[in-house]
Design a protein around this motif. Structure first.
Motif, PDB file in Angstrom:
ATOM      1  N   GLU A 107      15.981  -5.039  71.870  1.00 53.08           N
ATOM      2  CA  GLU A 107      17.123  -4.261  71.055  1.00 53.08           C
ATOM      3  C   GLU A 107      16.784  -3.196  70.345  1.00 53.08           C
ATOM      4  N   GLN A 108      15.463  -2.748  70.367  1.00 51.23           N
ATOM      5  CA  GLN A 108      15.007  -1.471  69.626  1.00 51.23           C
ATOM      6  C   GLN A 108      15.637  -0.159  70.195  1.00 51.23           C
ATOM      7  N   PRO A 109      15.935  -0.227  71.470  1.00 58.00           N
ATOM      8  CA  PRO A 109      16.753   1.093  71.991  1.00 58.00           C
ATOM      9  C   PRO A 109      18.029   1.065  71.359  1.00 58.00           C
ATOM     10  N   VAL A 110      18.674   0.134  71.434  1.00 57.70           N
ATOM     11  CA  VAL A 110      20.066   0.063  71.007  1.00 57.70           C
ATOM     12  C   VAL A 110      20.213   0.200  69.208  1.00 57.70           C
ATOM     13  N   ALA A 111      19.210  -0.318  68.740  1.00 58.86           N
ATOM     14  CA  ALA A 111      19.265   0.035  67.351  1.00 58.86           C
ATOM     15  C   ALA A 111      19.237   1.271  67.074  1.00 58.86           C
ATOM     16  N   ALA A 112      18.255   2.169  67.890  1.00 59.81           N
ATOM     17  CA  ALA A 112      17.926   3.586  67.674  1.00 59.81           C
ATOM     18  C   ALA A 112      19.102   4.270  68.042  1.00 59.81           C
ATOM     19  N   PHE A 113      19.783   3.962  69.149  1.00 58.90           N
ATOM     20  CA  PHE A 113      21.148   4.775  69.462  1.00 58.90           C
ATOM     21  C   PHE A 113      22.133   4.520  68.279  1.00 58.90           C
ATOM     22  N   TRP A 114      22.377   3.407  67.783  1.00 57.34           N
ATOM     23  CA  TRP A 114      23.530   3.287  66.397  1.00 57.34           C
ATOM     24  C   TRP A 114      23.054   3.946  65.191  1.00 57.34           C
ATOM     25  N   ALA A 115      21.604   3.914  65.267  1.00 57.04           N
ATOM     26  CA  ALA A 115      21.109   4.632  63.792  1.00 57.04           C
ATOM     27  C   ALA A 115      21.552   6.105  64.096  1.00 57.04           C
TER      28      ALA A 115
END
Length: 189
Positions: A107-115
Motif C-alpha cells: 500500500e505504500q505506493p498508493v499512500a505516496a500517490f494520495w499524499a
C-alpha cells in the motif's frame, strides 16, 4: 486526463478540450473541480457531475470540515516524512479498514500517490461559477460529504439523482445511462 496532475493543469486540459462551445462535460469526484473551473471560461451546454468533490461549496458542513481536518492532519504527517502515519489516517477515512503493517509494503505506493495529490478544496470553486449551466449531479447516497455538496448544487438549480448500490461509483449502475439520457434530452428542449 492524468488524475495525478495538479488541479490547475487539469483545468487547462479541460479548457483546451472544450475548443467549441456547447459541450456536455462529465466529471467524477475530484475532477469535478477542474470541470467547474473550466466552465467559467468556456460556455458548456451542461455538466454531469458524479459524486462531485466540490468541497469549497460546502465549507462549514460538519462532514466536509471533518474530512478536511483529517486530510490536513494526515498531509502534515506526510510532509514531515511520516508516510505510514499519513496512511494510518487516510486509509480508514477514504478506503475503509485500519492501517495494517503487513499490507504496508503493497500500500505504500498508493499512500505516496494520495499524499502528493491535490486536495479538492482551496481552488475557489463557487456556485456562481455554474449558475445558468444545466447540471446533473449523480451520487450514491452513501456519503454525507457528496450528499451535502449535491444538496447545495440542487439549491442552485442542479438536478440531483441518487443511485444506490455502488457507493462512489454510481456511474456503474444501470440507472446512470437513463438519467444521463434524460438530462441530455432536457438540454435540447
Amino acid at each position: 486526463m492524468p488524475v495525478e496532475a495538479l488541479v490547475a493543469d487539469q483545468t487547462t486540459l479541460v479548457e483546451a478540450a472544450l475548443d467549441t462551445d456547447g459541450a456536455v462535460v462529465f466529471a467524477h469526484s475530484l475532477l469535478a473541480v477542474p470541470a467547474a473551473l473550466a466552465s467559467t471560461t468556456r460556455r458548456v451546454a451542461g455538466l454531469v457531475l458524479v459524486e462531485p468533490a466540490l468541497y469549497d461549496l460546502a465549507r462549514g458542513t460538519e462532514s466536509i470540515e471533518r474530512h478536511i481536518g483529517i486530510v490536513t492532519d494526515a498531509r502534515d504527517l506526510a510532509a514531515s516524512g511520516d508516510l505510514a502515519g499519513f496512511w494510518a489516517m487516510l486509509r480508514p477515512l477514504m478506503f475503509g479498514g485500519s492501517f495494517d503493517p503487513g499490507r504496508w509494503p503493497a500500500e505504500q505506493p498508493v499512500a505516496a500517490f494520495w499524499a502528493a495529490r491535490d486536495v479538492p478544496w482551496g481552488h475557489g470553486v463557487r456556485t456562481r461559477m455554474i449558475d445558468g449551466v444545466p447540471t446533473l449531479v449523480v451520487t450514491g447516497g452513501w456519503n454525507d460529504e457528496y450528499e451535502s455538496i449535491a444538496e447545495i448544487l440542487s439549491i442552485g438549480g442542479a438536478h440531483h439523482v441518487v443511485l444506490t448500490g455502488a457507493q462512489h461509483r454510481p456511474q456503474d449502475l444501470p440507472g446512470f445511462a437513463p438519467a444521463v439520457a434524460e438530462f441530455e434530452r432536457s438540454l435540447s428542449r
